[in-house]
Design a protein around this motif. Sequence first.
Motif, PDB file in Angstrom:
ATOM      1  N   ARG A   6      -6.598  -7.881  -0.119  1.00 35.37           N
ATOM      2  CA  ARG A   6      -6.964  -7.995  -1.535  1.00 35.37           C
ATOM      3  C   ARG A   6      -6.698  -6.693  -2.287  1.00 35.37           C
ATOM      4  O   ARG A   6      -6.278  -6.710  -3.452  1.00 35.37           O
ATOM      5  CB  ARG A   6      -8.427  -8.400  -1.650  1.00 35.37           C
ATOM      6  CG  ARG A   6      -8.686  -9.834  -1.213  1.00 35.37           C
ATOM      7  CD  ARG A   6     -10.166 -10.175  -1.200  1.00 35.37           C
ATOM      8  NE  ARG A   6     -10.387 -11.554  -0.775  1.00 35.37           N
ATOM      9  CZ  ARG A   6     -11.593 -12.094  -0.608  1.00 35.37           C
ATOM     10  NH1 ARG A   6     -12.687 -11.356  -0.827  1.00 35.37           N
ATOM     11  NH2 ARG A   6     -11.702 -13.348  -0.218  1.00 35.37           N
ATOM     12  N   GLN A   7      -6.940  -5.578  -1.639  1.00 33.20           N
ATOM     13  CA  GLN A   7      -6.626  -4.293  -2.266  1.00 33.20           C
ATOM     14  C   GLN A   7      -5.128  -4.181  -2.541  1.00 33.20           C
ATOM     15  O   GLN A   7      -4.707  -3.665  -3.577  1.00 33.20           O
ATOM     16  CB  GLN A   7      -7.090  -3.147  -1.371  1.00 33.20           C
ATOM     17  CG  GLN A   7      -8.596  -2.979  -1.309  1.00 33.20           C
ATOM     18  CD  GLN A   7      -9.038  -2.074  -0.171  1.00 33.20           C
ATOM     19  OE1 GLN A   7      -8.215  -1.495   0.534  1.00 33.20           O
ATOM     20  NE2 GLN A   7     -10.349  -1.966   0.019  1.00 33.20           N
ATOM     21  N   ALA A  47      -5.147 -13.881  -0.352  1.00 31.27           N
ATOM     22  CA  ALA A  47      -6.447 -13.270  -0.624  1.00 31.27           C
ATOM     23  C   ALA A  47      -7.570 -13.978   0.128  1.00 31.27           C
ATOM     24  O   ALA A  47      -8.700 -13.476   0.180  1.00 31.27           O
ATOM     25  CB  ALA A  47      -6.744 -13.274  -2.123  1.00 31.27           C
ATOM     26  N   HIS A  59       0.827  -1.206   0.000  1.00 30.59           N
ATOM     27  CA  HIS A  59       0.000   0.000   0.000  1.00 30.59           C
ATOM     28  C   HIS A  59       0.862   1.257   0.000  1.00 30.59           C
ATOM     29  O   HIS A  59       0.449   2.298  -0.537  1.00 30.59           O
ATOM     30  CB  HIS A  59      -0.924  -0.001   1.223  1.00 30.59           C
ATOM     31  CG  HIS A  59      -2.130  -0.866   1.064  1.00 30.59           C
ATOM     32  ND1 HIS A  59      -3.195  -0.526   0.262  1.00 30.59           N
ATOM     33  CD2 HIS A  59      -2.446  -2.078   1.601  1.00 30.59           C
ATOM     34  CE1 HIS A  59      -4.113  -1.473   0.307  1.00 30.59           C
ATOM     35  NE2 HIS A  59      -3.679  -2.435   1.113  1.00 30.59           N
ATOM     36  N   ASP A  87      -7.760  -9.113   7.784  1.00 27.48           N
ATOM     37  CA  ASP A  87      -8.313  -7.944   7.090  1.00 27.48           C
ATOM     38  C   ASP A  87      -8.272  -8.187   5.582  1.00 27.48           C
ATOM     39  O   ASP A  87      -7.476  -7.599   4.837  1.00 27.48           O
ATOM     40  CB  ASP A  87      -7.552  -6.670   7.463  1.00 27.48           C
ATOM     41  CG  ASP A  87      -8.297  -5.406   7.044  1.00 27.48           C
ATOM     42  OD1 ASP A  87      -9.257  -5.512   6.240  1.00 27.48           O
ATOM     43  OD2 ASP A  87      -7.924  -4.316   7.500  1.00 27.48           O
ATOM     44  N   LEU A  88      -9.160  -9.059   5.116  1.00 23.76           N
ATOM     45  CA  LEU A  88      -9.122  -9.507   3.728  1.00 23.76           C
ATOM     46  C   LEU A  88      -9.270  -8.361   2.732  1.00 23.76           C
ATOM     47  O   LEU A  88      -8.616  -8.356   1.687  1.00 23.76           O
ATOM     48  CB  LEU A  88     -10.212 -10.552   3.486  1.00 23.76           C
ATOM     49  CG  LEU A  88      -9.897 -11.980   3.938  1.00 23.76           C
ATOM     50  CD1 LEU A  88     -11.051 -12.912   3.606  1.00 23.76           C
ATOM     51  CD2 LEU A  88      -8.623 -12.477   3.273  1.00 23.76           C
ATOM     52  N   ASN A  89     -10.131  -7.410   3.032  1.00 25.27           N
ATOM     53  CA  ASN A  89     -10.288  -6.294   2.102  1.00 25.27           C
ATOM     54  C   ASN A  89      -8.972  -5.559   1.919  1.00 25.27           C
ATOM     55  O   ASN A  89      -8.580  -5.205   0.792  1.00 25.27           O
ATOM     56  CB  ASN A  89     -11.368  -5.325   2.608  1.00 25.27           C
ATOM     57  CG  ASN A  89     -12.762  -5.899   2.468  1.00 25.27           C
ATOM     58  OD1 ASN A  89     -13.003  -6.750   1.608  1.00 25.27           O
ATOM     59  ND2 ASN A  89     -13.681  -5.450   3.301  1.00 25.27           N
ATOM     60  N   HIS A  90      -8.280  -5.324   3.027  1.00 26.91           N
ATOM     61  CA  HIS A  90      -6.991  -4.641   2.985  1.00 26.91           C
ATOM     62  C   HIS A  90      -5.978  -5.460   2.188  1.00 26.91           C
ATOM     63  O   HIS A  90      -5.227  -4.917   1.359  1.00 26.91           O
ATOM     64  CB  HIS A  90      -6.500  -4.422   4.418  1.00 26.91           C
ATOM     65  CG  HIS A  90      -5.240  -3.617   4.554  1.00 26.91           C
ATOM     66  ND1 HIS A  90      -5.163  -2.297   4.199  1.00 26.91           N
ATOM     67  CD2 HIS A  90      -4.007  -3.960   5.006  1.00 26.91           C
ATOM     68  CE1 HIS A  90      -3.940  -1.843   4.424  1.00 26.91           C
ATOM     69  NE2 HIS A  90      -3.216  -2.833   4.913  1.00 26.91           N
ATOM     70  N   HIS A 115      -5.888 -12.506  -9.237  1.00 27.54           N
ATOM     71  CA  HIS A 115      -5.212 -11.220  -9.421  1.00 27.54           C
ATOM     72  C   HIS A 115      -3.904 -11.351 -10.192  1.00 27.54           C
ATOM     73  O   HIS A 115      -3.249 -10.341 -10.453  1.00 27.54           O
ATOM     74  CB  HIS A 115      -4.905 -10.597  -8.053  1.00 27.54           C
ATOM     75  CG  HIS A 115      -6.117 -10.339  -7.218  1.00 27.54           C
ATOM     76  ND1 HIS A 115      -6.896  -9.204  -7.339  1.00 27.54           N
ATOM     77  CD2 HIS A 115      -6.702 -11.074  -6.239  1.00 27.54           C
ATOM     78  CE1 HIS A 115      -7.886  -9.238  -6.464  1.00 27.54           C
ATOM     79  NE2 HIS A 115      -7.793 -10.372  -5.780  1.00 27.54           N
ATOM     80  N   ARG A 128      -7.965 -18.079  -4.943  1.00 30.82           N
ATOM     81  CA  ARG A 128      -8.534 -16.728  -4.951  1.00 30.82           C
ATOM     82  C   ARG A 128      -7.454 -15.692  -5.250  1.00 30.82           C
ATOM     83  O   ARG A 128      -7.720 -14.692  -5.936  1.00 30.82           O
ATOM     84  CB  ARG A 128      -9.188 -16.446  -3.584  1.00 30.82           C
ATOM     85  CG  ARG A 128      -9.812 -15.053  -3.461  1.00 30.82           C
ATOM     86  CD  ARG A 128     -11.004 -14.906  -4.387  1.00 30.82           C
ATOM     87  NE  ARG A 128     -11.668 -13.611  -4.206  1.00 30.82           N
ATOM     88  CZ  ARG A 128     -11.247 -12.456  -4.716  1.00 30.82           C
ATOM     89  NH1 ARG A 128     -10.115 -12.441  -5.432  1.00 30.82           N
ATOM     90  NH2 ARG A 128     -11.916 -11.344  -4.529  1.00 30.82           N
ATOM     91  N   THR A 129      -6.247 -15.927  -4.784  1.00 28.34           N
ATOM     92  CA  THR A 129      -5.138 -15.016  -5.073  1.00 28.34           C
ATOM     93  C   THR A 129      -4.786 -15.049  -6.548  1.00 28.34           C
ATOM     94  O   THR A 129      -4.418 -14.018  -7.138  1.00 28.34           O
ATOM     95  CB  THR A 129      -3.908 -15.400  -4.229  1.00 28.34           C
ATOM     96  OG1 THR A 129      -4.270 -15.373  -2.844  1.00 28.34           O
ATOM     97  CG2 THR A 129      -2.757 -14.435  -4.459  1.00 28.34           C
ATOM     98  N   HIS A 152      -3.159  -3.989  -6.133  1.00 31.59           N
ATOM     99  CA  HIS A 152      -2.350  -2.781  -6.338  1.00 31.59           C
ATOM    100  C   HIS A 152      -0.962  -3.091  -6.888  1.00 31.59           C
ATOM    101  O   HIS A 152      -0.274  -2.195  -7.395  1.00 31.59           O
ATOM    102  CB  HIS A 152      -2.222  -2.035  -4.994  1.00 31.59           C
ATOM    103  CG  HIS A 152      -1.522  -0.721  -5.085  1.00 31.59           C
ATOM    104  ND1 HIS A 152      -2.040   0.368  -5.755  1.00 31.59           N
ATOM    105  CD2 HIS A 152      -0.311  -0.319  -4.594  1.00 31.59           C
ATOM    106  CE1 HIS A 152      -1.198   1.387  -5.663  1.00 31.59           C
ATOM    107  NE2 HIS A 152      -0.142   0.993  -4.959  1.00 31.59           N
TER     108      HIS A 152
END
Length: 441
Positions: free
Chosen positions: A267-268, A257, A242, A262-265, A289, A285-286, A272
């Motif tokens: 996955r974002q 993923a 991030h 904190d999956l949302n964090h 991406h 799932r990873t 990125h």
Amino acid sequence: MEGVGSAAVTATFNECKNSDVIVVIGANPTENHPVAATFFKQAAKRGAKLVVIDPRGQTLKRHAWQTLQFRNGTDVAMLNAMLNVIVTEKLYDQQYVQTYVEGFAQLADHVKDFTPEEMAPICGIEPDVLRLVARTYARAESAIIFWGMGVSQHTHGTDNARCLIALALICGHVGRPGTGLHPLRGQNNVQGASDAGLVPMFYPDYKPVNDPLVRAQYEAAWGMALDPKPGLTVVEIVNAIHADQVKGMYILGENPAMSDPDLNHARQAIAHLQHLVVQDIFFTRTAWHADVILPASAWPEKDGTVTNTKPSGADGPPGAAAARRHQGRLVDHPGDRAPHRARLELRSPERDLYRDGFLDAGAGQLSPGTVSPRRIQLLIRPTRPTKPGHDVVFSDGFPRPNGMAKLVAAKLTPPDEEPDSEFPFILTTGRQLETLAIPAR
């Protein structure tokens, strides 16, 4: 034990067949370790007293002699109360403590105020129950403790483990059949990856990267200069993505993923990345991406070292399968039942083990030319090829300079976040054996 091994594993889980008392705390083995759970159920059926300690209700309690459903985050209060009972009633193994345990006097002084009456309002377990379980564990001929991520994944997880280690040590429930401590790891690959050096602050065999003498040893073995700074943890990696400090990743056999906090964090962060390579046997799932997806081999399909938590079966493959298997890379040996945690297939991979592996007095002996093509049976701490490992370790002391295990007292520390008027509930997470697939309409 402080300074002993990676996770204080002193016996394989199937040692519970020799136990009179089995304690399972902070783990849900029927969901996350179903094979191990079968051993626990069988032991309870033959008469062993199974104690299930968990804030949640779980299936294993159907087989339990006692279930302690304590309040979340109060592990230390409950366990120190049990230590108080054992110490004040002199139920500890005095001879074992004198011979193999360091720091008992300090521990005894520390737990004197943790009476069951004082701790009951905190942990939610009645004093009589705390006393009963403590006395039963201490008086058992052979008792074993299993703990899971519910013990370790806390702000005070180290203190939780220290209390359990203290219970085993002062009662002498270490180093004998049916005794010991066995942390049930959270998922496959964790222990072997850690042993092999995939912990950012350690080289293989848990040697610290910031120790100049250790680093020099590995630089000499590997023939290259090594960074003296520890690497990033999983959480730090996600934060670094991030912050644009990490721009590309190669993910092998991992699925952040789905498994990271904190999956949302997480996955974002994965989305990125400028470039992501995923290598796996499944489309995870990873992998959704990934810019590049590479195939991988499952562990039975390749040579190398395998860390396993239980013995193999007694029988080899049936019929033509046996011949077929001997033609392949992985060679089994029918009737080979020596209990072990690490199984090493040492043909060509012995060179990799020596090059990449452990440089201590144990597996460091497994250098090219010193081993046969057979597997070497090891447990916990690697041993010489001529001296296979055992299913129960530390029977004659501990790998510290004085040969003694060190007790460390645990303070009563509340969780970092507790329920309040705005957030009155506690969320306790856990893994599932299976999930229900709901078809899309």
